[in-house]
Design an enzyme around this catalytic site. Sequence first.
Site, mmCIF file in Angstrom:
data_model
loop_
_atom_site.group_PDB
_atom_site.id
_atom_site.type_symbol
_atom_site.label_atom_id
_atom_site.label_comp_id
_atom_site.label_asym_id
_atom_site.label_seq_id
_atom_site.Cartn_x
_atom_site.Cartn_y
_atom_site.Cartn_z
ATOM 1 N N LYS A 288 1.120 -1.354 0.292
ATOM 2 C CA LYS A 288 -0.062 0.122 -0.082
ATOM 3 C C LYS A 288 1.234 1.469 -0.488
ATOM 4 O O LYS A 288 1.591 1.014 0.856
ATOM 5 C CB LYS A 288 -0.802 0.009 1.156
ATOM 6 C CG LYS A 288 -1.997 1.148 1.623
ATOM 7 C CD LYS A 288 -3.194 0.858 2.299
ATOM 8 C CE LYS A 288 -4.778 1.699 2.210
ATOM 9 N NZ LYS A 288 -5.481 1.386 3.092
ATOM 10 N N GLU A 376 -19.382 -4.926 9.126
ATOM 11 C CA GLU A 376 -20.208 -5.010 9.777
ATOM 12 C C GLU A 376 -21.537 -5.395 10.594
ATOM 13 O O GLU A 376 -22.011 -5.215 12.231
ATOM 14 C CB GLU A 376 -21.322 -3.569 9.641
ATOM 15 C CG GLU A 376 -20.978 -2.864 8.921
ATOM 16 C CD GLU A 376 -19.242 -2.825 7.757
ATOM 17 O OE1 GLU A 376 -18.937 -1.926 6.800
ATOM 18 O OE2 GLU A 376 -20.317 -4.199 7.109
ATOM 19 N N ARG A 404 -26.418 -1.929 6.002
ATOM 20 C CA ARG A 404 -25.556 -3.652 5.947
ATOM 21 C C ARG A 404 -25.866 -4.524 7.203
ATOM 22 O O ARG A 404 -25.512 -5.848 6.928
ATOM 23 C CB ARG A 404 -24.292 -4.014 5.987
ATOM 24 C CG ARG A 404 -23.501 -2.307 5.178
ATOM 25 C CD ARG A 404 -21.924 -2.885 4.368
ATOM 26 N NE ARG A 404 -22.042 -3.788 3.601
ATOM 27 C CZ ARG A 404 -20.557 -4.084 2.625
ATOM 28 N NH1 ARG A 404 -20.085 -3.831 3.383
ATOM 29 N NH2 ARG A 404 -20.939 -5.001 2.236
#
Length: 633
Positions: A288, A376, A404
């Site tokens: 990253k 979630e 969600r």
Amino acid sequence: MNASEYPILSQIDTPHQLRQLPLSQLSELCRELRRYELEVLSHVPGHLGSSLGAVELTVALHYVCRTPYDRIVWDVGHQAYGHKILTGRRDRFEMLRQWGGLSGFPLPSESEYDTFPAGHASNSISAALGMAIAAKLKQEERHVVAVIGDGSMTGGLAFEGLNNASSYPNDLLVVVNDNNMSIDANVGGLNKYLVDLNTSHAYNTIRYDLYRGLRQMNLMSDRRKKNIQRINNSVKSLLTQNHSSFFDGLGIRYFGPVDGHDVEHLVETLRRILPMRGPKILHLRTIKGKGYKPAEENATVWHAPGCFDVKTGERIKSERGAHPPKFQDVFGKTLTELAAEDKRIVGITPAMPSGSSLSVMMQAFPERSYDVGIAEAHAVTFSAGMAREGMIPFCVIYSSFLQRAYDQLIHDVALPGYHVVLCIDRAGLVGQDGATHQGAFDLAYLCTIPNMTVAAPMNEHYLRHLMRTAYEGQEGPMAIRYPRGEGSLVDWHCPAELLPIGKGRVLHEGGRIALLSIGTIGVTAEEVRERLLAEGIEVAHYDLIFAKPLDEELITTALERYDRIATLEEGTLIGGVGERIAALAQRQGFRGRMIHFGLPDTFIEQGTVAEQRRYCGIDVDTIYNRIKAELCE
């Protein structure tokens, strides 16, 4: 774009032009693409680290695939800036995440190359699988690739898609862009598995050839599968040095890990495996922030760093005097104070410890702080399980992501009435993340759930009061919603008081119209009232504090005293607090007039929060003009 600085990239407007390049030029193109992303994102803030890490993958995919006929489905979209640049949007990239400009995420209405919306994590595999099976049904020779990474493999939907991929005929390719990060560090057993996994390409090739040969000889009957499985395990033991492949257990061929920054090798690998029949996984190892040292060294900060100096790596911050803290920081510090009082308090977040400031509690009480990954629904039910055993979980989730977990809120929290405190960050308009991230719906849907108490603070003091109230003022579930970013009080710290459940407060009386607000839009209502008062026009203002239960006594008082009522909320008008107040007014025979300020029945695109509020008609000027016009009639 200066063609002399970007001699290759400046000539590419479509992937078709990219595919005309010789393979030997792709590495230089990647360098130019990475440099251009840095140049633009240094003054047009966006998601930097993820896109830098996916440059080679982006180039390789468009070089090998026949996009847009072949489908590339991006997960989340943080990785897709290079994709936007290479698919006809290079000249508009300076308008990224701006009002009327480019979305920060793939958006099908923006480009035919954006095959599916990507804002929430973990949906790419399911969507791409649907496309791949549709291609089979229509007898189309279409490649479909799902690109999943940045921690999205911790989401349950990704596993549902993987589990289903081996059930029906399809040729889906799933690219796992494994950079060992999401926004904060990845957590969980799967992440450790991806880090350690080292499955041989030779094994995958032999296994598939063996399977195809046995199918052709009709030797795949159920009674023979056990013996074939033993052969399979023996081959695996010889060729994979006894590493067991999770994906292989799902019936999906696995390739990797592969260096995700070797673009020529990536092209060769994709050319080799894309034509293969059946579902398959390509596991890439990437970094990253690749190619920019500050971003490589601190991936969390450089996920979305704001403006910065490319040469020095110094982040540019506005210089100003004392200013209010961010609501999430008030949450983090207040939760830590409460946790110091009571060992039953735990903090839970789905992969957002730094963004939500649960990181403050993590530093003070690491043994009672939990980052469960991008999951979630699990976060909510995990909280319910803790509450069942007498703990007091504060589960902090962004409003858009809480959607969600709607089923879990109803079935696992509200139905049994467990004492779970939902702290809903990023409620209301969120700015440049746009339509996928607006916290528009939580007030409307939470208030439909029995046993649920729903509140919204007008300022930082009332966030502290509501957190205290949720902790010790009731036994059932309670949701507290608050916005992204700064509040309105520089002097934010105060004793956290216990509030009466379902009771609002009168801020001002007088005049012919009462403003009934819920949440931080009450600060806007105060600005409107002060402007009108400066012109000699008195206006009443009530802060409801609680959306459920509504303070019907307080509202009835307003209905009796004033012939004009204005409701204000930074949530959807349909099903919102204003509609419920209007229904109460109708039941009580109110004969005056009502005005409702809130979010319209549309998805609000990217831009600044100020621009979005003007568009929705909930900014100071619009509310002031409408109230003044109403009083002049």
